[in-house]
Enzyme design. Structure first.
Site, PDB file in Angstrom:
ATOM      1  N   HIS A  17     106.865  39.397  88.278  1.00  0.00           N
ATOM      2  CA  HIS A  17     106.178  40.442  89.316  1.00  0.00           C
ATOM      3  C   HIS A  17     106.985  40.569  90.547  1.00  0.00           C
ATOM      4  O   HIS A  17     107.693  39.614  90.943  1.00  0.00           O
ATOM      5  CB  HIS A  17     104.852  39.597  89.920  1.00  0.00           C
ATOM      6  CG  HIS A  17     103.883  40.505  90.707  1.00  0.00           C
ATOM      7  ND1 HIS A  17     103.481  40.040  91.784  1.00  0.00           N
ATOM      8  CD2 HIS A  17     103.653  41.798  90.653  1.00  0.00           C
ATOM      9  CE1 HIS A  17     102.574  40.903  92.420  1.00  0.00           C
ATOM     10  NE2 HIS A  17     102.859  42.035  91.844  1.00  0.00           N
ATOM     11  N   GLU A  44     108.451  43.872  86.951  1.00  0.00           N
ATOM     12  CA  GLU A  44     107.692  44.869  87.796  1.00  0.00           C
ATOM     13  C   GLU A  44     108.281  45.119  89.140  1.00  0.00           C
ATOM     14  O   GLU A  44     108.692  44.336  89.879  1.00  0.00           O
ATOM     15  CB  GLU A  44     106.172  44.332  87.612  1.00  0.00           C
ATOM     16  CG  GLU A  44     105.044  45.436  88.055  1.00  0.00           C
ATOM     17  CD  GLU A  44     105.024  45.031  89.841  1.00  0.00           C
ATOM     18  OE1 GLU A  44     104.145  45.952  90.168  1.00  0.00           O
ATOM     19  OE2 GLU A  44     105.500  44.235  90.541  1.00  0.00           O
ATOM     20  N   ASP A  46     107.706  47.851  92.576  1.00  0.00           N
ATOM     21  CA  ASP A  46     106.999  49.173  93.260  1.00  0.00           C
ATOM     22  C   ASP A  46     107.944  50.160  93.891  1.00  0.00           C
ATOM     23  O   ASP A  46     108.880  49.805  94.584  1.00  0.00           O
ATOM     24  CB  ASP A  46     106.062  48.451  94.627  1.00  0.00           C
ATOM     25  CG  ASP A  46     105.259  47.361  94.168  1.00  0.00           C
ATOM     26  OD1 ASP A  46     104.257  47.609  93.398  1.00  0.00           O
ATOM     27  OD2 ASP A  46     105.712  46.190  94.325  1.00  0.00           O
ATOM     28  N   HIS A  59     106.297  47.453  98.482  1.00  0.00           N
ATOM     29  CA  HIS A  59     104.887  47.510  98.010  1.00  0.00           C
ATOM     30  C   HIS A  59     104.104  48.073  98.937  1.00  0.00           C
ATOM     31  O   HIS A  59     103.448  49.095  98.753  1.00  0.00           O
ATOM     32  CB  HIS A  59     104.484  45.854  97.643  1.00  0.00           C
ATOM     33  CG  HIS A  59     103.026  45.994  97.525  1.00  0.00           C
ATOM     34  ND1 HIS A  59     102.126  45.943  98.480  1.00  0.00           N
ATOM     35  CD2 HIS A  59     102.371  45.878  96.203  1.00  0.00           C
ATOM     36  CE1 HIS A  59     100.986  45.780  97.983  1.00  0.00           C
ATOM     37  NE2 HIS A  59     100.971  45.917  96.680  1.00  0.00           N
ATOM     38  N   GLU A 119     105.806  50.516  89.171  1.00  0.00           N
ATOM     39  CA  GLU A 119     104.519  50.845  89.629  1.00  0.00           C
ATOM     40  C   GLU A 119     104.894  51.844  90.687  1.00  0.00           C
ATOM     41  O   GLU A 119     105.593  51.614  91.716  1.00  0.00           O
ATOM     42  CB  GLU A 119     103.802  49.841  90.386  1.00  0.00           C
ATOM     43  CG  GLU A 119     102.297  50.337  90.952  1.00  0.00           C
ATOM     44  CD  GLU A 119     101.630  49.193  91.643  1.00  0.00           C
ATOM     45  OE1 GLU A 119     100.753  49.523  92.287  1.00  0.00           O
ATOM     46  OE2 GLU A 119     101.881  48.114  91.329  1.00  0.00           O
TER      47      GLU A 119
END
Length: 250
Positions: A17, A44, A46, A59, A119
């Site tokens: 993450h 992952e 953002d 994020h 994301e």
């Protein structure tokens, strides 16, 4: 139905993450390097847009939590964002760590054979533009690579825009709370996966999602009991902060 739904799933079960969870400043290259040192091969991140349209990693909509800046990140040009300290908030060891562009992370991942879940995290009101620009950038940066990045978002409009811009890239719908019709929504968006808050998964939901030809992924899983529950349910992917606790080879 896209190719990833009819062929072997190319992504590993364990996904780090924001690079390395909380062990390094999130969404920085330092974090991805640390996650890789713990054996992770998929991350992952953002991605949002600067005012002048550069996809970069962060994020929050605002800068205060993870940089020494203030205000909304999307209100600044990349030239200003690139000067911020995105590591000092975490620890002295990471002071001066810059915000990376999506392109910088792409080059790191491709050079090392790592995989990525991007994301799409729009600044509020920028869903369609962010989906389009991030998808176009990803298609360009990963052109010719065997395994493309997985694009995900909580925002259906961002996923629809990404689909229109780069239909060949796989997509996933992020879901935080159980709401009526989200599986049908994911199917309608041509998604290959649904990424749920891990507490939402049960036997029936896993069966429904996988029965539609979609993969079942979870965020953010930091406890052994929660991870084991998801493995026992037959889910397909686990996003975790605890790169120091879970072995991605396990």
């Amino acid at each position: 139905m896209t190719g990833l739904q009819t062929t072997a799933w190319p992504y590993p079960r364990w996904i780090a993450h924001r690079g390395a969870g909380k062990l390094a400043p999130e969404n920085t290259l330092a974090a991805f390097r640390l996650g890789a040192q713990h054996g992770y091969r998929m991350f992952e991140c953002d991605a949002k847009l600067s005012r002048d349209g550069v996809p970069f990693l962060m994020h929050d909509a605002t800068l205060q939590r993870t940089t020494n800046g203030h205000g909304t990140g999307g209100d600044l040009d990349w030239s200003a964002l690139s000067q911020l300290d995105a590591g000092g908030w975490h620890s002295r060891a990471h002071a001066g760590e810059p915000l990376p562009t999506l392109e910088a992370l792409a080059r790191y991942c491709i050079a090392n054979g790592y995989l990525l879940n991007i994301e799409i995290k729009p600044t509020p009101g920028q869903d369609e533009t962010t989906g389009r620009v991030v998808a176009e950038a990803a298609a360009r940066l990963w052109q010719g690579q065997a395994v493309p990045p997985l694009l995900s978002s909580f925002q259906p409009a961002a996923l629809a825009s990404a689909r229109n811009a780069a239909p060949q890239l796989p997509r996933a719908l992020l879901v935080d709370v159980h709401r009526q019709g989200f599986v049908d929504e994911a199917v309608g968006l041509g998604c290959v996966a649904i990424v749920c808050n891990h507490a939402l998964w049960d036997v029936a939901l896993v069966a429904t999602v996988q029965g539609q030809g979609l993969r079942a992924l979870s965020y953010t899983v930091n406890d052994p009991w929660a991870a084991q529950r998801l493995i026992d349910l037959g889910t397909d992917g686990i996003i975790t902060d605890r790169v120091d606790l879970f072995s991605p080879a396990g």
